[in-house]
Design a protein around this motif. Structure first.
Motif, short mmCIF file in Angstrom:
data_model
loop_
_atom_site.label_atom_id
_atom_site.label_comp_id
_atom_site.label_asym_id
_atom_site.label_seq_id
_atom_site.Cartn_x
_atom_site.Cartn_y
_atom_site.Cartn_z
N GLN A 15 0.85 -1.18 0.00
CA GLN A 15 0.00 0.00 0.00
C GLN A 15 0.89 1.24 0.00
N VAL A 16 0.48 2.25 -0.76
CA VAL A 16 1.15 3.54 -0.75
C VAL A 16 0.14 4.58 -0.28
N ARG A 17 0.45 5.23 0.83
CA ARG A 17 -0.46 6.20 1.43
C ARG A 17 -1.83 5.56 1.71
N SER A 18 -1.78 4.31 2.20
CA SER A 18 -2.97 3.53 2.59
C SER A 18 -3.85 3.17 1.40
N ILE A 19 -3.35 3.27 0.18
CA ILE A 19 -4.09 2.90 -1.02
C ILE A 19 -3.42 1.68 -1.63
N ASP A 20 -4.22 0.66 -1.94
CA ASP A 20 -3.67 -0.57 -2.51
C ASP A 20 -2.93 -0.30 -3.81
N VAL A 21 -1.78 -0.96 -3.99
CA VAL A 21 -1.00 -0.86 -5.21
C VAL A 21 -1.34 -2.05 -6.10
N PHE A 22 -1.95 -1.79 -7.24
CA PHE A 22 -2.31 -2.85 -8.17
C PHE A 22 -1.27 -3.02 -9.28
N SER A 23 -0.42 -2.02 -9.46
CA SER A 23 0.59 -2.08 -10.51
C SER A 23 1.96 -2.29 -9.89
N VAL A 24 2.30 -3.56 -9.68
CA VAL A 24 3.64 -3.92 -9.24
C VAL A 24 4.40 -4.39 -10.48
N PHE A 25 5.59 -3.82 -10.68
CA PHE A 25 6.40 -4.15 -11.84
C PHE A 25 7.66 -4.89 -11.42
N ARG A 26 8.17 -5.69 -12.32
CA ARG A 26 9.45 -6.36 -12.12
C ARG A 26 10.29 -6.09 -13.35
N SER A 28 10.58 -3.39 -14.79
CA SER A 28 9.76 -2.47 -15.61
C SER A 28 8.67 -3.17 -16.41
N PHE A 29 8.38 -4.45 -16.11
CA PHE A 29 7.25 -5.15 -16.70
C PHE A 29 6.26 -5.51 -15.61
N ARG A 30 4.98 -5.53 -15.96
CA ARG A 30 3.95 -5.78 -14.97
C ARG A 30 4.15 -7.15 -14.32
N TYR A 31 4.06 -7.17 -12.99
CA TYR A 31 4.31 -8.39 -12.22
C TYR A 31 3.13 -8.73 -11.31
N SER A 32 2.00 -8.09 -11.48
CA SER A 32 0.85 -8.33 -10.62
C SER A 32 0.20 -9.65 -11.03
N THR A 33 0.30 -10.65 -10.17
CA THR A 33 -0.25 -11.96 -10.47
C THR A 33 -1.70 -12.09 -10.03
N GLY A 34 -2.29 -11.03 -9.50
CA GLY A 34 -3.69 -11.08 -9.11
C GLY A 34 -3.85 -11.01 -7.61
N SER A 35 -4.88 -11.69 -7.10
CA SER A 35 -5.18 -11.63 -5.67
C SER A 35 -4.05 -12.22 -4.85
N SER A 36 -3.97 -11.79 -3.61
CA SER A 36 -2.88 -12.19 -2.74
C SER A 36 -2.91 -13.68 -2.44
N LEU A 37 -1.72 -14.28 -2.41
CA LEU A 37 -1.58 -15.67 -1.97
C LEU A 37 -1.25 -15.75 -0.48
N ASN A 38 -1.11 -14.60 0.17
CA ASN A 38 -0.90 -14.53 1.61
C ASN A 38 0.35 -15.27 2.08
N TYR A 39 1.45 -15.00 1.44
CA TYR A 39 2.73 -15.46 1.95
C TYR A 39 3.73 -14.33 1.75
N ARG A 40 4.82 -14.39 2.47
CA ARG A 40 5.80 -13.32 2.40
C ARG A 40 6.84 -13.62 1.33
N LYS A 41 6.90 -12.79 0.32
CA LYS A 41 7.89 -12.96 -0.73
C LYS A 41 9.30 -12.74 -0.17
N ASP A 42 10.21 -13.56 -0.63
CA ASP A 42 11.61 -13.39 -0.26
C ASP A 42 12.24 -12.37 -1.22
N LEU A 43 13.07 -11.50 -0.70
CA LEU A 43 13.65 -10.42 -1.51
C LEU A 43 15.16 -10.58 -1.69
N THR A 44 15.67 -11.80 -1.52
CA THR A 44 17.11 -12.01 -1.65
C THR A 44 17.61 -11.66 -3.03
N ASN A 45 16.81 -11.91 -4.07
CA ASN A 45 17.24 -11.65 -5.44
C ASN A 45 16.89 -10.25 -5.93
#
Length: 363
Positions: A15-26, A28-45
């Motif tokens: 969330q940015v400023r308490s507003i859901d972010v629907f446009s997550v990019f990886r 610079s390409f869209r990476y939004s896979t849809g509804s949450s799977l409710n697990y914590r993504k690892d950020l090692t890479n």
């Protein structure tokens, strides 16, 4: 970064400023896979995360009120290097990372990078435990000065912490004797009163499972960059994502109202001496399987009109997504019972038939 937070109840969304972010990019390409799977993504890479707040996100082609998030992954490098990193904190959390990169060929045409990480232990909150292994291989093919191809893989396997905790309050400690016959009556705090309520041992094996997401996430991404001329270039990417997340919920929904919440001996017809207390609960298992494929690309034209430089970007995307959700939960005869005021619980379950739902979307 101020005003950028994880979405409550969905640790893989922002969330940015308490507003859901629907446009997550990886990259610079869209990476939004849809509804949450409710697990914590690892950020090692992840090498860095870029965020544009507010309507400035329109520069990416997506004008969202909250903003956009762009995750830049770690790419292969020509210079050979290997690093080992470890993290340990006083709550028992620990993580080890191995990162190696270099060239597979003498001419530097093929580069590699392999990142592995293991996360274990607990977070600062009780009952939140890690047991997670991650592996991120990648290859970069540099065909010539104008063309390169990047292939990235991702594997996440194991358990990630849940987002919510619980505690079981033992109200039997809140009884007192009153009246001429010294009957035992509840001594619960008044509305608005501040009082610490004793709780049972949270570390007992019976009470440990709250939300245990068991994640198996597989991912392959390819990105092709090619420059036709000095004024025309293109990027093409394909992403294949498969996620399997099994979650187990044990959710305390509050005490039952009135005498239905108290247990009395059969001989206590006046119901003055409660011997036990019942709590309503919800026990739920949830299995989510997500298959996601996305093909995206763009063409960039750079040209001049007089003394003014221009850029025109033409982009396109095809995405298909299939989600299978299976839920099983308690419906009746439910309750936690505190037996003889000892620090363990006896659980009764009555499950309804599993319900399954499959949804499919194309964009």
């Amino acid at each position: 970064m101020p005003n950028v937070t994880l979405r409550a109840g969905a640790p893989d969304q922002l969330q940015v400023r308490s507003i859901d972010v629907f446009s997550v990019f990886r990259n610079s390409f869209r990476y939004s896979t849809g509804s949450s799977l409710n697990y914590r993504k690892d950020l090692t890479n992840i090498d860095r995360i870029e965020i544009i707040k507010g309507l400035g996100s329109a520069t990416t082609g997506r004008g969202e009120a909250g903003g956009v998030v762009n995750m830049i992954t770690k790419k292969p490098r020509e210079k050979r290097a290997t690093s080992i990193r470890g993290v340990l904190d006083n709550y028992g959390y620990y993580k080890t990372e191995l990162d190696t990169t270099g060239s597979l060929t003498q001419n530097g045409k093929v580069l590699y990078r392999a990142i592995a990480a293991y996360t274990g232990g607990e977070t600062y909150s009780p009952n939140e435990e890690y047991d997670l292994i991650n592996f991120y291989p990648s290859l970069l093919f540099r065909f010539n000065d104008r063309t390169n191809l990047l292939i990235e893989g991702s594997l996440q396997s194991g358990e990630t912490p849940g987002a919510t905790l619980f505690e079981i309050a033992d109200f039997r400690k809140e009884f007192k004797r009153a009246g001429s016959n010294n009957a035992i009556v509840p001594n619960l705090p008044n509305v608005g009163a501040l009082q610490k309520i004793p709780t049972l041992d949270l570390r007992h094996p019976v009470t440990l499972p709250w939300i245990d997401p068991d994640a198996q996430i597989y991912e392959v991404a390819t990105t092709l960059n090619h420059k036709f001329t000095d004024w025309l270039s293109t990027r093409q990417t394909a992403l294949l994502y498969k996620g399997e997340v099994d979650r187990e919920f044990l959710r305390l929904s509050g005490q039952l109202s009135g005498e239905a919440g108290w247990i009395f001996r059969p001989t206590d017809t006046a119901r003055l001496n409660p011997i036990d207390f019942v709590y309503a609960l919800l026990f739920e298992t949830n299995e989510t399987d997500l298959k996601f494929f996305s093909y995206q690309g763009d063409f960039l034209l750079e040209y001049h009109t007089g003394a003014m430089a221009h850029q025109t970007l033409l982009g396109y995307e095809y995405t298909t997504r299939s989600l299978f959700n299976r839920t099983k939960r308690v419906t009746d005869n439910r309750g936690y019972r505190v037996i003889e005021n000892r620090p363990y619980l006896s659980l009764k379950r009555s499950d309804m038939l599993p319900q399954a739902l499959t949804t499919h979307t194309d964009r």
